[in-house]
Design a protein around this motif. Sequence first.
Motif, PDB file in Angstrom:
ATOM      1  N   GLN A  71      37.386  69.677  55.214  1.00 29.26           N
ATOM      2  CA  GLN A  71      38.747  69.743  55.779  1.00 29.26           C
ATOM      3  C   GLN A  71      38.733  70.264  57.208  1.00 29.26           C
ATOM      4  OE1 GLN A  71      40.812  72.101  52.772  1.00 29.26           O
ATOM      5  NE2 GLN A  71      41.932  70.269  52.139  1.00 29.26           N
ATOM      6  N   LEU A  72      37.898  71.257  57.467  1.00 27.14           N
ATOM      7  CA  LEU A  72      37.843  71.830  58.806  1.00 27.14           C
ATOM      8  C   LEU A  72      37.170  70.899  59.810  1.00 27.14           C
ATOM      9  CD1 LEU A  72      36.934  75.502  57.881  1.00 27.14           C
ATOM     10  CD2 LEU A  72      38.993  74.773  59.100  1.00 27.14           C
ATOM     11  N   LEU A  73      36.123  70.207  59.370  1.00 27.03           N
ATOM     12  CA  LEU A  73      35.343  69.404  60.303  1.00 27.03           C
ATOM     13  C   LEU A  73      35.870  67.977  60.498  1.00 27.03           C
ATOM     14  CD1 LEU A  73      31.726  70.596  59.520  1.00 27.03           C
ATOM     15  CD2 LEU A  73      33.209  71.253  61.424  1.00 27.03           C
ATOM     16  N   LYS A  74      36.576  67.456  59.515  1.00 28.46           N
ATOM     17  CA  LYS A  74      37.049  66.079  59.624  1.00 28.46           C
ATOM     18  C   LYS A  74      37.844  65.832  60.921  1.00 28.46           C
ATOM     19  CE  LYS A  74      39.334  62.387  57.108  1.00 28.46           C
ATOM     20  NZ  LYS A  74      39.881  61.971  55.820  1.00 28.46           N
TER      21      LYS A  74
ATOM     22  N   SER B 294      19.476  72.340  44.506  1.00 26.52           N
ATOM     23  CA  SER B 294      18.941  73.040  45.677  1.00 26.52           C
ATOM     24  C   SER B 294      18.568  72.060  46.785  1.00 26.52           C
ATOM     25  CB  SER B 294      17.717  73.879  45.298  1.00 26.52           C
ATOM     26  OG  SER B 294      18.104  74.955  44.488  1.00 26.52           O
ATOM     27  N   GLN B 295      17.939  70.948  46.425  1.00 33.78           N
ATOM     28  CA  GLN B 295      17.551  69.949  47.425  1.00 33.78           C
ATOM     29  C   GLN B 295      18.784  69.343  48.095  1.00 33.78           C
ATOM     30  OE1 GLN B 295      14.451  69.367  48.589  1.00 33.78           O
ATOM     31  NE2 GLN B 295      15.464  68.133  50.125  1.00 33.78           N
ATOM     32  N   ALA B 296      19.806  69.036  47.306  1.00 36.62           N
ATOM     33  CA  ALA B 296      21.043  68.486  47.877  1.00 36.62           C
ATOM     34  C   ALA B 296      21.693  69.503  48.812  1.00 36.62           C
ATOM     35  CB  ALA B 296      22.001  68.072  46.768  1.00 36.62           C
ATOM     36  N   SER B 297      21.613  70.773  48.450  1.00 38.03           N
ATOM     37  CA  SER B 297      22.177  71.829  49.292  1.00 38.03           C
ATOM     38  C   SER B 297      21.413  71.938  50.608  1.00 38.03           C
ATOM     39  CB  SER B 297      22.136  73.162  48.536  1.00 38.03           C
ATOM     40  OG  SER B 297      22.686  74.192  49.308  1.00 38.03           O
ATOM     41  N   ILE B 298      20.107  71.847  50.556  1.00 40.20           N
ATOM     42  CA  ILE B 298      19.279  71.897  51.769  1.00 40.20           C
ATOM     43  C   ILE B 298      19.604  70.706  52.673  1.00 40.20           C
ATOM     44  CG2 ILE B 298      16.897  71.633  52.614  1.00 40.20           C
ATOM     45  CD1 ILE B 298      16.080  73.312  50.070  1.00 40.20           C
ATOM     46  N   GLU B 299      19.738  69.526  52.090  1.00 45.25           N
ATOM     47  CA  GLU B 299      20.042  68.328  52.883  1.00 45.25           C
ATOM     48  C   GLU B 299      21.417  68.451  53.535  1.00 45.25           C
ATOM     49  OE1 GLU B 299      19.338  65.138  50.111  1.00 45.25           O
ATOM     50  OE2 GLU B 299      17.185  65.548  50.100  1.00 45.25           O
ATOM     51  N   ARG B 300      22.406  68.958  52.779  1.00 44.31           N
ATOM     52  CA  ARG B 300      23.744  69.164  53.334  1.00 44.31           C
ATOM     53  C   ARG B 300      23.691  70.140  54.505  1.00 44.31           C
ATOM     54  NH1 ARG B 300      25.618  73.805  52.709  1.00 44.31           N
ATOM     55  NH2 ARG B 300      27.418  74.156  53.948  1.00 44.31           N
ATOM     56  N   ARG B 301      22.954  71.225  54.330  1.00 41.85           N
ATOM     57  CA  ARG B 301      22.885  72.241  55.379  1.00 41.85           C
ATOM     58  C   ARG B 301      22.240  71.667  56.644  1.00 41.85           C
ATOM     59  NH1 ARG B 301      21.716  76.339  52.495  1.00 41.85           N
ATOM     60  NH2 ARG B 301      23.907  76.911  52.423  1.00 41.85           N
ATOM     61  N   ALA B 302      21.234  70.840  56.507  1.00 42.67           N
ATOM     62  CA  ALA B 302      20.590  70.244  57.684  1.00 42.67           C
ATOM     63  C   ALA B 302      21.577  69.371  58.457  1.00 42.67           C
ATOM     64  CB  ALA B 302      19.364  69.433  57.258  1.00 42.67           C
ATOM     65  N   ILE B 303      22.334  68.568  57.741  1.00 43.99           N
ATOM     66  CA  ILE B 303      23.322  67.710  58.402  1.00 43.99           C
ATOM     67  C   ILE B 303      24.444  68.553  58.991  1.00 43.99           C
ATOM     68  CG2 ILE B 303      25.026  65.872  58.032  1.00 43.99           C
ATOM     69  CD1 ILE B 303      23.025  64.841  55.805  1.00 43.99           C
ATOM     70  N   LEU B 304      24.889  69.561  58.252  1.00 48.01           N
ATOM     71  CA  LEU B 304      25.925  70.456  58.759  1.00 48.01           C
ATOM     72  C   LEU B 304      25.476  71.098  60.066  1.00 48.01           C
ATOM     73  CD1 LEU B 304      28.587  72.041  58.511  1.00 48.01           C
ATOM     74  CD2 LEU B 304      27.306  73.739  57.184  1.00 48.01           C
ATOM     75  N   ASN B 305      24.253  71.585  60.108  1.00 49.67           N
ATOM     76  CA  ASN B 305      23.757  72.217  61.332  1.00 49.67           C
ATOM     77  C   ASN B 305      23.709  71.241  62.492  1.00 49.67           C
ATOM     78  OD1 ASN B 305      23.530  74.845  60.370  1.00 49.67           O
ATOM     79  ND2 ASN B 305      21.512  74.458  59.506  1.00 49.67           N
ATOM     80  N   ARG B 306      23.334  70.002  62.235  1.00 46.70           N
ATOM     81  CA  ARG B 306      23.356  68.987  63.298  1.00 46.70           C
ATOM     82  C   ARG B 306      24.783  68.763  63.793  1.00 46.70           C
ATOM     83  NH1 ARG B 306      21.148  64.374  60.419  1.00 46.70           N
ATOM     84  NH2 ARG B 306      22.184  63.150  62.002  1.00 46.70           N
ATOM     85  N   ALA B 307      25.730  68.686  62.858  1.00 48.50           N
ATOM     86  CA  ALA B 307      27.131  68.457  63.239  1.00 48.50           C
ATOM     87  C   ALA B 307      27.670  69.639  64.049  1.00 48.50           C
ATOM     88  CB  ALA B 307      27.981  68.228  61.991  1.00 48.50           C
ATOM     89  N   LEU B 308      27.354  70.846  63.625  1.00 49.99           N
ATOM     90  CA  LEU B 308      27.825  72.018  64.356  1.00 49.99           C
ATOM     91  C   LEU B 308      27.186  72.112  65.734  1.00 49.99           C
ATOM     92  CD1 LEU B 308      27.957  74.636  61.463  1.00 49.99           C
ATOM     93  CD2 LEU B 308      29.883  73.427  62.541  1.00 49.99           C
TER      94      LEU B 308
ATOM     95  N   ALA C 206      30.047  61.525  66.681  1.00 52.96           N
ATOM     96  CA  ALA C 206      30.854  62.344  65.776  1.00 52.96           C
ATOM     97  C   ALA C 206      31.100  61.591  64.468  1.00 52.96           C
ATOM     98  CB  ALA C 206      32.167  62.723  66.448  1.00 52.96           C
ATOM     99  N   ALA C 207      31.450  60.330  64.570  1.00 52.44           N
ATOM    100  CA  ALA C 207      31.744  59.550  63.363  1.00 52.44           C
ATOM    101  C   ALA C 207      30.510  59.400  62.478  1.00 52.44           C
ATOM    102  CB  ALA C 207      32.294  58.172  63.746  1.00 52.44           C
ATOM    103  N   MET C 208      29.348  59.187  63.096  1.00 53.12           N
ATOM    104  CA  MET C 208      28.108  59.059  62.331  1.00 53.12           C
ATOM    105  C   MET C 208      27.786  60.370  61.613  1.00 53.12           C
ATOM    106  SD  MET C 208      24.259  58.181  63.689  1.00 53.12           S
ATOM    107  CE  MET C 208      23.915  59.838  64.264  1.00 53.12           C
ATOM    108  N   LEU C 209      27.946  61.467  62.301  1.00 55.63           N
ATOM    109  CA  LEU C 209      27.669  62.767  61.690  1.00 55.63           C
ATOM    110  C   LEU C 209      28.643  63.058  60.552  1.00 55.63           C
ATOM    111  CD1 LEU C 209      26.816  64.829  64.873  1.00 55.63           C
ATOM    112  CD2 LEU C 209      25.297  64.430  62.920  1.00 55.63           C
ATOM    113  N   PHE C 210      29.907  62.711  60.750  1.00 58.08           N
ATOM    114  CA  PHE C 210      30.869  62.950  59.677  1.00 58.08           C
ATOM    115  C   PHE C 210      30.549  62.086  58.463  1.00 58.08           C
ATOM    116  CE2 PHE C 210      34.862  62.616  57.335  1.00 58.08           C
ATOM    117  CZ  PHE C 210      35.069  63.964  57.090  1.00 58.08           C
ATOM    118  N   ALA C 211      30.146  60.845  58.683  1.00 60.97           N
ATOM    119  CA  ALA C 211      29.778  59.970  57.560  1.00 60.97           C
ATOM    120  C   ALA C 211      28.572  60.546  56.814  1.00 60.97           C
ATOM    121  CB  ALA C 211      29.471  58.558  58.065  1.00 60.97           C
ATOM    122  N   GLU C 212      27.579  61.043  57.551  1.00 66.28           N
ATOM    123  CA  GLU C 212      26.414  61.664  56.911  1.00 66.28           C
ATOM    124  C   GLU C 212      26.813  62.917  56.142  1.00 66.28           C
ATOM    125  OE1 GLU C 212      22.762  62.233  59.134  1.00 66.28           O
ATOM    126  OE2 GLU C 212      23.374  60.657  60.524  1.00 66.28           O
ATOM    127  N   LEU C 213      27.703  63.700  56.727  1.00 66.45           N
ATOM    128  CA  LEU C 213      28.148  64.924  56.063  1.00 66.45           C
ATOM    129  C   LEU C 213      28.943  64.593  54.804  1.00 66.45           C
ATOM    130  CD1 LEU C 213      28.042  67.996  56.253  1.00 66.45           C
ATOM    131  CD2 LEU C 213      30.147  67.902  57.612  1.00 66.45           C
TER     132      LEU C 213
END
Length: 147
Positions: A140-143, A58-72, A15-22
């Motif tokens: 705020q929601l995921l932290k 757009s690339q930063a948004s795609i990268e964020r979404r990939a990490i977000l999906n992993r976290a979810l 969880a901590a690793m994913l939050f740091a990546e996010l």
Amino acid sequence: MTAPVQPHPRPRESAAMLFAELEAAHAALLERIAELGAVTDQPQPTRLESTSARMRLSQASIERRAILNRALRFLGERADPAHAPAIAKVRAADGELIAHSVAHLAKWTAQTVDSDWRGYCEASRSMRDHMADTVKAEAQLLKPLLK
């Protein structure tokens, strides 16, 4: 006959690793939002300048979404019922952001941007604000769930 190539296993996620990546992905996205904001403050940049800034965002948004999906996915696999409302809220906000982004990109092609720079600047400001608000709420929601 050769054996099929196996993908490299991903190190065990925490969880901590994913939050740091996010958090890093959020910071990168907010930086790209600011960069595009600086471009839209110009009277009429070159097509290369505007297109490059849009592509980086757009690339930063795609990268964020990939990490977000992993976290979810990580949170969903733990099946803590207390997390379900926050996860659902984040998923819904991300889905809405995707729809808004797709509509924005479809309307504002490079040619349309060139022909209506001021209109694009207004639409871009609205889109960038929406993105920034979404990632701030997401953090705020995921932290509490990932820290």
